[in-house]
Write an enzyme that holds these catalytic residues in place. Structure first.
Site, short mmCIF file in Angstrom:
data_model
loop_
_atom_site.label_atom_id
_atom_site.label_comp_id
_atom_site.label_asym_id
_atom_site.label_seq_id
_atom_site.Cartn_x
_atom_site.Cartn_y
_atom_site.Cartn_z
N SER A 198 0.87 -1.18 0.00
CA SER A 198 0.00 0.00 0.00
C SER A 198 0.90 1.22 0.00
CB SER A 198 -0.89 0.02 1.25
OG SER A 198 -0.09 0.22 2.39
N LYS A 199 0.25 2.36 -0.09
CA LYS A 199 1.02 3.60 -0.04
C LYS A 199 1.77 3.69 1.29
CE LYS A 199 -1.08 7.35 0.09
NZ LYS A 199 -1.94 8.50 0.02
#
Ligand code: GLU
Length: 295
Positions: A237-238
């Site tokens: 994920s970010k």
């Protein structure tokens, strides 16, 4: 042949660019839809402006196009559909399911047990707002009973929302619509029959089933694809700094996504279009792992 009995979608949030995890989800949902002769739509879930990255929505669409995804219909933007969410909330208020909530995050954290996805809302405002307090959010009453999901890949999944999440936020205290409401309203309004997405959203699904039931909406089929994790077992994920998918070397990135979904194209299969052709001819959910895949 188009099979109108199947309509699926990919619903990215423009809070970052596509990464190996979201690309793999897109590939899986696309192949599942197309191999069944179904439609595949793209819906931009741009309902959380504070978390959005400027330009990410366009960049995601550009990357999907470069990878050769072909979607049906117009791209749907949640940011243009507030009236639908407002009408759904109104319906839930009218049928006595939704109520205003004055609690702050801090108050909830202090009073709540830990649930499956953050604190379990302790029900403070269920029977009316405390004297002198104003509603900040709207919540949906849940019931103390088990909800069962039959997932096509993950099998049976159960939650009792009263113990696992508490009453569900529909409209957030900061004035933005909650994902759990918008996703249900949109999937129904767009006539989605099959939801194929990442297994990180399995935990949200019982809340969505409940929102559906309270709105009298049909229940689509669900299939939660494995999450992609890094070497430390963290979901890409970010937040875990997963690198964005670039548009260089599309063939090898597409091949990798297929391999992560249990489909290894032969070495002599080259080029984006040939890879898609092979994948469409060979796609089978039975080859996809249900557990996390290390990238
Ligand atoms: N927008 C959500 C996300 O990017 C996915 C929503 C869904 O597929 O239901 O995580």
């Amino acid at each position: 042949m188009i099979n109108t009995a199947y309509r699926g979608r990919f619903a990215p949030s423009p809070t970052g660019l596509l990464h190996a995890g979201s690309l793999t989800t897109a590939v899986g949902s696309y192949l599942e839809a197309r191999s069944r002769g179904g439609e595949w739509w793209v819906r931009m879930e741009d309902l959380d402006p504070p978390r959005e990255v400027p330009g990410a929505a366009d960049a995601i669409l550009h990357t999907l196009e470069a990878f050769g995804f072909q979607w049906d219909g117009e791209i749907v933007y949640q940011s243009r559909r507030h009236a639908l969410y407002r009408a759904a909330l109104q319906q839930l208020i009218e049928n006595g399911r939704a109520y205003p909530c004055a609690c702050t995050r801090k108050e909830i954290a202090a009073a709540a047990a830990r649930g499956v996805d953050g604190p379990v809302y302790p029900g403070t405002c269920r029977r009316g707002l405390p004297a002198g307090r104003e509603g900040r959010a709207w919540r949906l009453r849940v019931e103390d009973r088990e909800l069962l999901l039959q997932d096509r890949l993950q099998g049976e999944y159960r939650q009792n929302l009263a113990h696992d999440t508490g009453d569900v936020v529909l409209l957030r205290a900061d004035g933005f619509w909650a994902y759990q409401l918008a996703v249900v309203v949109d999937d129904a309004e767009q006539g989605m029959t099959d939801i194929v997405r990442g297994a990180d959203l399995l935990v949200s699904t019982p809340r969505q089933l409940w929102v559906q039931q309270c709105l009298g909406l049909p229940k689509p089929g669900y299939c939660h694809l494995p999450v992609m994790v890094n070497a430390d077992g963290e979901k890409l994920s970010k937040q875990t700094l997963a690198p964005a998918i670039g548009e260089a070397d599309i063939d090898s990135q597409l091949r990798l996504a297929l391999i992560r979904l249990g489909h290894r194209p032969p070495a002599d299969c080259h080029g984006r279009d040939e890879l898609w052709q092979w994948a469409l001819a060979h796609w089978s959910l039975s080859r996809v792992s249900s557990g996390p895949v290390t990238v």
